[in-house]
Every structure is written in C-alpha cells, then in structure tokens.
Design an enzyme around this catalytic site. Structure first.
Site, PDB file in Angstrom:
ATOM      1  N   ASP A 113      30.054  42.237  25.107  1.00  0.00           N
ATOM      2  CA  ASP A 113      30.041  40.811  25.437  1.00  0.00           C
ATOM      3  C   ASP A 113      29.491  40.098  24.206  1.00  0.00           C
ATOM      4  O   ASP A 113      28.277  40.011  24.017  1.00  0.00           O
ATOM      5  CB  ASP A 113      29.156  40.551  26.657  1.00  0.00           C
ATOM      6  CG  ASP A 113      29.028  39.067  26.959  1.00  0.00           C
ATOM      7  OD1 ASP A 113      30.040  38.351  26.864  1.00  0.00           O
ATOM      8  OD2 ASP A 113      27.902  38.622  27.283  1.00  0.00           O
ATOM      9  N   ASP A 130      23.442  39.719  29.660  1.00  0.00           N
ATOM     10  CA  ASP A 130      24.385  40.048  28.586  1.00  0.00           C
ATOM     11  C   ASP A 130      24.739  41.536  28.591  1.00  0.00           C
ATOM     12  O   ASP A 130      25.885  41.908  28.335  1.00  0.00           O
ATOM     13  CB  ASP A 130      23.827  39.627  27.222  1.00  0.00           C
ATOM     14  CG  ASP A 130      23.732  38.114  27.100  1.00  0.00           C
ATOM     15  OD1 ASP A 130      24.773  37.451  27.227  1.00  0.00           O
ATOM     16  OD2 ASP A 130      22.620  37.601  26.895  1.00  0.00           O
ATOM     17  N   GLU A 180      35.194  41.347  25.249  1.00  0.00           N
ATOM     18  CA  GLU A 180      35.580  40.124  25.963  1.00  0.00           C
ATOM     19  C   GLU A 180      36.192  39.131  24.977  1.00  0.00           C
ATOM     20  O   GLU A 180      35.682  38.939  23.870  1.00  0.00           O
ATOM     21  CB  GLU A 180      34.361  39.499  26.645  1.00  0.00           C
ATOM     22  CG  GLU A 180      34.716  38.301  27.488  1.00  0.00           C
ATOM     23  CD  GLU A 180      33.528  37.745  28.262  1.00  0.00           C
ATOM     24  OE1 GLU A 180      33.476  36.513  28.418  1.00  0.00           O
ATOM     25  OE2 GLU A 180      32.658  38.524  28.688  1.00  0.00           O
TER      26      GLU A 180
END
Length: 194
Positions: free
Chosen positions: A8, A144, A72
C-alpha cells in the site's frame, strides 16, 4: 504454494503485508510500515526503495517458494500534488520489486476492498477487521499494514480464482484440436497449474 507481498504505497508511510498461500489457505507471515519522516521527496523515495528491497530480499533468502508482488494502484486525488507524490512513492515500490526480478500485479482500491470485504466501498476499519478474520490474527495490524495485507489477499484470491477458472475451462473447453474438438491436457500442463 507461494509467498505474496502486498504493498500500500504512500509518500509518508508505505504499508506492506506478506502472506503464504497454499491452495485456499492463507497464512500471515509479516506486516508493517516503512515510515519516511524526512521532508525531502528524494530521501523518502530512497527509504521506500531500500526498505522494500531489504524486506523482499529477506523472504527471497529464506524461502524456496515463488514470491509474487501486488501493489495498489494510484487513485485520482483532489490535490494534484498529492497524486504526484503518491505516484512517485508507488514507482519507488514497484522499482524495488522489479529490481529483484519479481512480477508485479496491480489492483485498484475498489478491487482490493471487494475481494477482502465483499464491498468495494468498505472503509479502512472494515478492511482491518476482515484482514484479521481471513488471516486469523489476534492483533489488529496498523491501517497501512492491513492495507498491504489486503492487497496480498486480493492477489491470492485473484490468482487462485484464475487458476481454478483456467483449470475448469481447460478441462471442459472445446477447441479446434483434431481429436473430437476437445483440448487434451498433458501431465506437464497439470503440473504447471498447481
């Protein structure tokens, strides 16, 4: 069997999650964040690159299984400067993975949430809760890190579903082969699908 690293990306904090996939079973291996407290963007990108390189090299060293990477995709932020910084952080993450000869798959936030929560507009708390359930975690990972794990889970679900789909369509598929219009699988084909 495979190890999947989910990323991420963020310019201030990049989350990562590492899972082991064996068939339908997913097992937690590691998760955390790479913090970039410095104000200078080049230094932040360097920390992201070096941090992910170090983490990935560790798992490459101690595992005989293939390692897959999932990142992502960047969303369109209202602030163009934020989107640019996020894109740079994402680029540093992808460069670290590709430099170690890993293939990188990309998923949108909506795809990740849909895969993990069954709802593409799930919030961060829902993602954290579902990551804990799927991986049977006693402790909730930081947001996160949970997002990194969710990205890895999404890749596991996608690749496992694709393998099943490929296997089913290949076994039942009709083709233009000369033997009664059906595809024939060799032992080598079956082994490559496992």
């Amino acid at each position: 069997m495979a190890i999947i690293i989910g990323i991420d990306p963020g310019s201030r904090m990049t989350g990562y999650g590492i899972i082991h996939q064996k068939g339908d079973t997913l097992r937690y291996l590691d998760a955390g964040t790479i913090r970039t407290d410095t104000k200078e963007m080049p230094e932040r990108l360097k920390r992201i690159f070096q941090g992910l390189t170090r983490i990935t090299q560790y798992h490459l060293k101690y595992s005989d299984e293939p390692i897959h990477a999932a990142v992502e995709q960047v969303f369109m932020a209202e602030n163009p400067d934020s989107a640019l910084k996020l894109g740079q952080a994402r680029g540093a993450a992808i460069a670290a993975l590709v430099a170690l000869d890993l293939e990188v798959s990309e998923y949108t936030a909506r795809q990740i949430k849909q895969s993990v929560c069954g709802y593409g507009a799930a919030d961060k708390v829902q993602v954290q809760e579902m990551v804990c359930r799927i991986l049977k975690l006693d402790v909730t990972p930081q947001q996160d890190a949970a997002d990194g794990l969710a990205c890895a889970i999404c890749h596991a679900h996608s690749s496992h579903s694709m393998n099943k789909l490929l296997m089913n369509s290949t076994l039942r598929g009709r083709g233009t082969s000369k033997k009664k219009g059906r595809w024939r699988l060799t032992e080598e084909d079956l082994a490559s699908l496992k």
